[in-house]
Structure formats: structure tokens, C-alpha cells
Design a protein around this motif. Structure first.
Motif, PDB file in Angstrom:
ATOM      1  N   ARG A 246       0.326   2.294  -7.877  1.00  0.00           N
ATOM      2  CA  ARG A 246       1.426   2.877  -7.079  1.00  0.00           C
ATOM      3  C   ARG A 246       2.791   2.620  -7.740  1.00  0.00           C
ATOM      4  NH1 ARG A 246      -2.483   1.733  -3.363  1.00  0.00           N
ATOM      5  NH2 ARG A 246      -1.967  -0.466  -3.154  1.00  0.00           N
TER       6      ARG A 246
ATOM      7  N   HIS B 279      10.695  10.266   7.932  1.00  0.00           N
ATOM      8  CA  HIS B 279      10.875  10.214   9.394  1.00  0.00           C
ATOM      9  C   HIS B 279      12.288  10.632   9.780  1.00  0.00           C
ATOM     10  CE1 HIS B 279       7.355   7.432   8.913  1.00  0.00           C
ATOM     11  NE2 HIS B 279       6.951   8.138   9.941  1.00  0.00           N
TER      12      HIS B 279
ATOM     13  N   HIS C 145      -0.898  -7.759  10.720  1.00  0.00           N
ATOM     14  CA  HIS C 145       0.561  -7.909  10.874  1.00  0.00           C
ATOM     15  C   HIS C 145       0.971  -9.212  11.562  1.00  0.00           C
ATOM     16  CE1 HIS C 145       1.193  -3.239  10.640  1.00  0.00           C
ATOM     17  NE2 HIS C 145       0.876  -3.777   9.487  1.00  0.00           N
TER      18      HIS C 145
ATOM     19  N   GLN D 143      -0.961   2.685  17.734  1.00  0.00           N
ATOM     20  CA  GLN D 143      -0.707   3.314  16.448  1.00  0.00           C
ATOM     21  C   GLN D 143       0.410   4.339  16.523  1.00  0.00           C
ATOM     22  OE1 GLN D 143      -0.510   3.770  12.778  1.00  0.00           O
ATOM     23  NE2 GLN D 143      -1.960   2.278  13.603  1.00  0.00           N
TER      24      GLN D 143
ATOM     25  N   GLU E 131       6.073  -4.008   9.475  1.00  0.00           N
ATOM     26  CA  GLU E 131       5.477  -2.724   9.895  1.00  0.00           C
ATOM     27  C   GLU E 131       4.998  -2.784  11.348  1.00  0.00           C
ATOM     28  OE1 GLU E 131       5.346   0.292   9.702  1.00  0.00           O
ATOM     29  OE2 GLU E 131       6.362   0.379   7.783  1.00  0.00           O
ATOM     30  N   LYS E 132       4.958  -1.629  11.965  1.00  0.00           N
ATOM     31  CA  LYS E 132       4.446  -1.490  13.322  1.00  0.00           C
ATOM     32  C   LYS E 132       2.952  -1.184  13.271  1.00  0.00           C
ATOM     33  CE  LYS E 132       3.060   2.172  13.745  1.00  0.00           C
ATOM     34  NZ  LYS E 132       2.077   3.026  13.008  1.00  0.00           N
TER      35      LYS E 132
ATOM     36  N   GLY F  71       0.841  -1.196   0.000  1.00  0.00           N
ATOM     37  CA  GLY F  71       0.000   0.000   0.000  1.00  0.00           C
ATOM     38  C   GLY F  71       0.876   1.247   0.000  1.00  0.00           C
ATOM     39  N   LEU F  72       0.343   2.320   0.566  1.00  0.00           N
ATOM     40  CA  LEU F  72       1.055   3.607   0.579  1.00  0.00           C
ATOM     41  C   LEU F  72       2.403   3.498   1.276  1.00  0.00           C
ATOM     42  CD1 LEU F  72      -1.747   6.165   1.540  1.00  0.00           C
ATOM     43  CD2 LEU F  72      -0.562   5.928  -0.650  1.00  0.00           C
ATOM     44  N   ARG F  73       2.377   2.934   2.492  1.00  0.00           N
ATOM     45  CA  ARG F  73       3.599   2.900   3.302  1.00  0.00           C
ATOM     46  C   ARG F  73       4.686   2.027   2.663  1.00  0.00           C
ATOM     47  NH1 ARG F  73       7.507   4.883   6.422  1.00  0.00           N
ATOM     48  NH2 ARG F  73       8.398   3.335   7.806  1.00  0.00           N
TER      49      ARG F  73
ATOM     50  N   THR G 228       0.890  -4.612   5.379  1.00  0.00           N
ATOM     51  CA  THR G 228      -0.581  -4.534   5.401  1.00  0.00           C
ATOM     52  C   THR G 228      -1.007  -3.577   6.513  1.00  0.00           C
ATOM     53  OG1 THR G 228      -0.715  -6.297   7.017  1.00  0.00           O
ATOM     54  CG2 THR G 228      -0.806  -6.955   4.707  1.00  0.00           C
ATOM     55  N   ARG G 229      -2.318  -3.372   6.625  1.00  0.00           N
ATOM     56  CA  ARG G 229      -2.809  -2.604   7.781  1.00  0.00           C
ATOM     57  C   ARG G 229      -2.580  -3.425   9.047  1.00  0.00           C
ATOM     58  NH1 ARG G 229      -8.228   0.249   5.161  1.00  0.00           N
ATOM     59  NH2 ARG G 229      -7.044   1.383   3.584  1.00  0.00           N
ATOM     60  N   CYS G 230      -2.725  -2.736  10.192  1.00  0.00           N
ATOM     61  CA  CYS G 230      -2.235  -3.255  11.476  1.00  0.00           C
ATOM     62  C   CYS G 230      -2.798  -4.620  11.893  1.00  0.00           C
ATOM     63  CB  CYS G 230      -2.529  -2.230  12.557  1.00  0.00           C
ATOM     64  SG  CYS G 230      -2.221  -0.533  12.022  1.00  0.00           S
TER      65      CYS G 230
ATOM     66  N   ASP H 101      -0.862  -9.114  -2.586  1.00  0.00           N
ATOM     67  CA  ASP H 101      -1.804  -8.048  -2.210  1.00  0.00           C
ATOM     68  C   ASP H 101      -3.101  -8.294  -2.969  1.00  0.00           C
ATOM     69  OD1 ASP H 101      -3.208  -5.510  -2.048  1.00  0.00           O
ATOM     70  OD2 ASP H 101      -1.332  -4.610  -1.386  1.00  0.00           O
TER      71      ASP H 101
ATOM     72  N   SER I 114       9.641  -1.786  11.847  1.00  0.00           N
ATOM     73  CA  SER I 114       9.644  -0.452  11.239  1.00  0.00           C
ATOM     74  C   SER I 114       9.482   0.666  12.282  1.00  0.00           C
ATOM     75  CB  SER I 114       8.508  -0.403  10.211  1.00  0.00           C
ATOM     76  OG  SER I 114       8.481   0.813   9.551  1.00  0.00           O
TER      77      SER I 114
HETATM   78  N1  NAD Z   1       6.460   2.858  10.528  1.00  0.00           N
HETATM   79  C1  NAD Z   1       5.864   3.969  10.199  1.00  0.00           C
HETATM   80  O1  NAD Z   1       6.364   5.045  10.463  1.00  0.00           O
HETATM   81  C2  NAD Z   1       4.549   3.917   9.478  1.00  0.00           C
HETATM   82  C3  NAD Z   1       4.073   5.027   8.757  1.00  0.00           C
HETATM   83  C4  NAD Z   1       2.853   4.908   8.096  1.00  0.00           C
HETATM   84  C5  NAD Z   1       2.132   3.731   8.173  1.00  0.00           C
HETATM   85  N2  NAD Z   1       2.617   2.693   8.896  1.00  0.00           N
HETATM   86  C6  NAD Z   1       1.872   1.418   8.996  1.00  0.00           C
HETATM   87  O2  NAD Z   1       1.835   0.846   7.710  1.00  0.00           O
HETATM   88  C7  NAD Z   1       0.700   0.005   7.595  1.00  0.00           C
HETATM   89  C8  NAD Z   1       0.039   0.209   6.250  1.00  0.00           C
HETATM   90  O3  NAD Z   1      -0.446   1.516   6.130  1.00  0.00           O
HETATM   91  P1  NAD Z   1      -0.824   2.092   4.679  1.00  0.00           P
HETATM   92  O4  NAD Z   1      -1.176   3.509   4.846  1.00  0.00           O
HETATM   93  O5  NAD Z   1       0.219   1.728   3.683  1.00  0.00           O
HETATM   94  O6  NAD Z   1      -2.157   1.255   4.368  1.00  0.00           O
HETATM   95  P2  NAD Z   1      -2.726   0.904   2.935  1.00  0.00           P
HETATM   96  O7  NAD Z   1      -4.154   0.582   3.107  1.00  0.00           O
HETATM   97  O8  NAD Z   1      -2.343   1.955   1.939  1.00  0.00           O
HETATM   98  O9  NAD Z   1      -1.922  -0.434   2.525  1.00  0.00           O
HETATM   99  C9  NAD Z   1      -2.246  -1.715   2.976  1.00  0.00           C
HETATM  100  C10 NAD Z   1      -2.106  -2.683   1.801  1.00  0.00           C
HETATM  101  O10 NAD Z   1      -2.257  -4.010   2.291  1.00  0.00           O
HETATM  102  C11 NAD Z   1      -3.072  -4.728   1.348  1.00  0.00           C
HETATM  103  N3  NAD Z   1      -3.649  -5.890   2.051  1.00  0.00           N
HETATM  104  C12 NAD Z   1      -4.770  -5.952   2.825  1.00  0.00           C
HETATM  105  N4  NAD Z   1      -4.939  -7.204   3.312  1.00  0.00           N
HETATM  106  C13 NAD Z   1      -3.909  -7.949   2.854  1.00  0.00           C
HETATM  107  C14 NAD Z   1      -3.510  -9.301   3.018  1.00  0.00           C
HETATM  108  N5  NAD Z   1      -4.204 -10.148   3.773  1.00  0.00           N
HETATM  109  N6  NAD Z   1      -2.385  -9.722   2.394  1.00  0.00           N
HETATM  110  C15 NAD Z   1      -1.660  -8.890   1.630  1.00  0.00           C
HETATM  111  N7  NAD Z   1      -1.976  -7.581   1.440  1.00  0.00           N
HETATM  112  C16 NAD Z   1      -3.076  -7.120   2.038  1.00  0.00           C
HETATM  113  C17 NAD Z   1      -4.061  -3.695   0.865  1.00  0.00           C
HETATM  114  O11 NAD Z   1      -4.680  -4.084  -0.358  1.00  0.00           O
HETATM  115  C18 NAD Z   1      -3.161  -2.470   0.715  1.00  0.00           C
HETATM  116  O12 NAD Z   1      -2.548  -2.416  -0.553  1.00  0.00           O
HETATM  117  C19 NAD Z   1      -0.178   0.307   8.820  1.00  0.00           C
HETATM  118  O13 NAD Z   1      -0.097  -0.755   9.719  1.00  0.00           O
HETATM  119  C20 NAD Z   1       0.420   1.560   9.422  1.00  0.00           C
HETATM  120  O14 NAD Z   1       0.313   1.599  10.832  1.00  0.00           O
HETATM  121  C21 NAD Z   1       3.810   2.767   9.525  1.00  0.00           C
END
Ligand code: NAD
Length: 387
Positions: A43, A335, A85, A188, A102-103, A11-13, A80-82, A34, A132
């Protein structure tokens, strides 16, 4: 040699992190798992600036398990989202593949148990997992660690830390407001701060008491209300119209004053460590603009060392001589340079040249602290931190 990396949840992160990793030119993206293949490709196109030929050459699996079965990988990144993990981390640990995770690494005791179970069979994965936590590897925190380790300010006997988040809208307009997904704002946000404080102190946290409040981001707008459909969007200070006017942005479509808006908007914790010293930490999510602040003061008998990411400064005040030292670090993105440092470490772990500087045990400890803070703030009592 180019190391083959697989990403679970691009995803984004993780797209951003991978772009930093790729900059070191020692890794290639071998495969992605994904369920949202189209989002991943978008992306790759928009963020990584890849052309269609390159995008088409990367297999995208809908299931992590299938990717891990079919691909030979030197490293795996879990983004993935939290809530997903822990299970995915356990899956990678069981295969013994170096991992960037990821955290928060888990959002519940059950999730942690799953990780612990896998780790008991593969203890080597503690040092082969880079959690992370970029803050602990920023230049400011590294310098603080150097100062504390040198003994210059004496043993640290008190820490005062703060995180006033100027982009706090993120946690009330978008998916982050769903506590079932994130586990709430201790897990979070505070997970980062608890971690860097632990990394500097190098002593064990014992117990915690915490309190949260929700004074601003609550209301009686109907559940699921969209900002775009609100009759007050031209006057509401939190709407996307106001955000756009202020050259800021809304991360998510929902109203932050609806009855289903999750998350507290401030929280404070006091943590006792094994030596008897304590740390106080406070986080806030409605501070804006110049009020944003993230940093801490570490106080010893001989001096105080403090830093904050906003100014980029580290300062040392000596207590028994008239001397103050200031060091300035230029602003870095990702960061404060911590993301690049994590990526560098992950490549070294994959190559077998180094151990993780942000290990699985560090991730587990931080989650245990956050779960204890959550329990304390819900039940109004001191909670022992699991070690
Ligand atoms: N360490 C840091 O500083 C930091 C900064 C930002 C975000 N994060 C963490 O990063 C994580 C993701 O955030 P994001 O904004 O990228 O979310 P996001 O929704 O953009 O990305 C999540 C991705 O996971 C995919 N996904 C969902 N279920 C899945 C599965 N079972 N198997 C494989 N892929 C799957 C989704 O389709 C999506 O592409 C969060 O847990 C957030 O807390 C950490």
C-alpha cells in the motif's frame, strides 16, 4: 516541525487517511505496527507512491505494544478492523498519546469498559482523541449545525434520517459480513449517522427501539461458497460478473446468498432524547445506483432544514413565510471532505493547538446507542441508552 506519527493497522482505510494527513505536510510516518508487513509495503508503494528507499526507512512492527515501547511518537492512529479497536485504544490512552481512532471504537460493552477504565486514569485523552466520524465535519452538516444554532428554524423537535447504501455489497461479500468482527450494521454504519445527529442536536439520547430484517442477502448456498466458483455467476445480479458489467465492484470473494452470510439488510430505529423529542433513522443495504441516499431533515416549529450528500444541497423551508433557501456544496471525496477536516483537527490536537472535534466521549455515546439498538432489535423491546 514534523510530528512523528505511528500507525497501528495500516490497511486500506488508514493508508487513505494517512495520505490525506500527509498532504498538510506537518506529519511524518515514524513507524507502523501491523502483522501484515508485506501488505503495508504494497500500500505504501501503490497508494502513497513511495519508493523502496522511503519504504525501507519505516520500521514495521508486528505488535503494537512493541512499537509503543520503542518509538517516541507525537500521535498514534488506530486503523485495525473493528474487533481490535477497543483494546488498542485503551493501550494508547494509557500512554497518553494523542490518537486518531477508527470507528466503531468498540463492538461490545466489555470493549467500552476497557476504554472507560483507561480514560478514568487519563481523562485528558477525551479531548486528545479524534474519533473517525467524518460526517459531522462535512460542510453540509456543519452548515446544518449553524442553522440550528442560530435558532432560525426553532428548537429541533423531530429528525427524520435515512441511509440507503448503494455500495451495500461490501457488507455481504467481504470480511464485513462477519458480525463477530464488526458487531453488525448498527455499529458499522449507523454509528456515523447517530453521531452527526447528536452533534447537531447537542442533547442526550435516552432510549431506543429498533428493528432489523434480512430479506434479500440470505440463502442456501453452502457456507464459504466463493462467487468465482458458482455455477450461477453469469446470471446472478450480485456476482462479480454482473458487478463488472455495471462498472461496479465486489469487495470480497464470497457468495452473498450463502447460509453464513451475516448482517441484516435493513434496519430502523426510533430514538427518544431528553427533551422528549424523537429521531427516526432507517438504513438499507440493497438500494442501488440512483436510489442511494444519505441525509436528514431537522424539523423545528419555525422551519425545516434538510440535507443529503447525494445532491450536495442544504435546504431551509420556512414554515410561516413563503421562503425556501437552497445552498449547494460541490462534491468532495473522502466522505464529502470530512476526512480532510478530521486530519486537520488531528494535527492541531497533536500540536496542542486544539481539542478534538470528535471526542472519545462522542465515540462512546455512539457505541452505546448502537449496542442499545442491537439489543432492542434482537429482543423486541425499548432499551435505555447508557450515558
Ligand atoms: N471512518 C470511516 O468512514 C471508515 C471507512 C472505512 C473503514 N473504516 C473502518 O476502518 C477499519 C479498517 O478497515 P480496512 O478496510 O482498512 O481493513 P483492512 O483489513 O484493510 O485493514 C486492517 C489492517 O489492520 C491490520 N491488523 C490486524 N490486526 C492487527 C493488530 N492486532 N495490530 C495491528 N494491526 C493489525 C491488518 O493486517 C490490516 O493491515 C474498520 O474498523 C472499518 O470499520 C472506517
Amino acid at each position: 516541525m514534523s510530528y512523528r506519527i505511528g500507525i497501528i493497522g495500516m490497511g486500506l482505510r488508514m493508508t487513505d487517511v494517512f495520505s490525506r494527513l500527509a498532504g498538510f505536510r506537518e506529519c511524518e510516518l515514524a513507524a507502523v505496527a501491523d502483522p501484515d508487513a508485506e501488505g503495508v509495503k504494497t500500500r505504501m508503494r501503490d497508494v502513497l507512491k513511495w519508493d523502496e528507499r522511503k519504504i525501507g526507512s519505516i520500521p514495521i512492527y508486528s505488535e503494537a505494544e512493541t512499537m509503543l515501547e520503542r518509538e517516541v511518537l507525537d500521535g498514534v492512529m488506530v486503523g485495525t478492523r473493528c474487533s481490535a479497536h477497543a483494546a488498542l485504544a485503551a493501550m494508547v490512552i494509557r500512554r497518553g498519546i494523542p490518537m486518531f481512532l477508527e470507528k466503531p471504537i468498540a463492538i461490545s460493552t466489555q470493549g467500552l469498559a476497557e476504554i472507560e477504565e483507561a480514560l478514568a486514569v487519563h481523562p485528558e485523552m477525551n479531548d486528545k482523541t479524534v474519533v473517525s466520524f467524518p460526517l459531522r465535519l462535512t460542510e453540509q452538516v456543519q452548515m446544518l449545525q449553524e442553522i440550528v444554532d442560530s435558532g432560525k428554524i426553532g428548537t429541533v423537535e423531530h429528525v427524520q434520517a435515512v441511509n440507503d447504501v448503494p455500495y451495500g455489497r461490501v457488507y455481504f461479500h467481504g470480511w464485513y459480513r462477519d458480525e463477530k468482527e464488526t458487531g453488525g450494521l448498527w455499529l458499522q454504519k449507523a454509528t456515523h449517522d447517530f453521531d452527526y445527529i447528536n452533534s447537531v442536536l447537542k442533547i442526550r439520547p435516552i432510549e431506543i427501539c429498533a428493528m432489523t430484517s434480512k430479506q434479500i442477502f440470505k440463502g442456501d448456498k453452502p457456507a464459504g461458497k466463493l462467487c468465482d466458483e458458482c455455477e450461477e455467476k453469469r446470471t446472478c445480479p450480485e456476482s462479480y460478473v454482473s458487478a463488472h458489467r455495471a462498472s461496479e465492484y465486489l469487495y470480497g470473494p464470497w457468495c452473498c446468498f450463502a447460509e453464513d452470510t451475516g448482517n441484516e439488510d435493513s434496519g430502523s430505529a426510533i430514538i427518544r432524547y431528553e427533551t422528549g423529542m424523537h429521531v427516526v433513522y432507517s438504513q438499507n443495504f440493497f438500494a442501488r445506483k440512483g436510489a442511494g441516499l444519505r441525509g436528514a431533515r431537522f424539523l423545528g416549529y419555525a422551519g425545516t432544514a434538510e440535507f443529503d450528500f447525494q445532491s450536495g444541497d442544504v435546504r431551509i423551508y420556512m414554515h410561516h413565510v413563503c421562503r425556501t433557501e437552497t445552498y449547494h456544496f460541490d462534491a468532495k471525496d473522502g466522505h464529502g471532505g470530512g476526512d480532510e477536516a478530521l486530519c486537520r483537527n488531528f494535527i492541531d490536537v497533536v500540536a496542542g493547538r486544539a481539542c478534538s472535534r470528535s471526542s472519545l466521549r462522542d465515540g462512546i455515546l455512539s457505541v452505546n446507542m448502537c449496542l442499545a439498538a442491537k439489543e432492542s432489535s434482537e429482543n423486541h423491546r425499548f432499551v435505555t441508552i447508557k450515558s
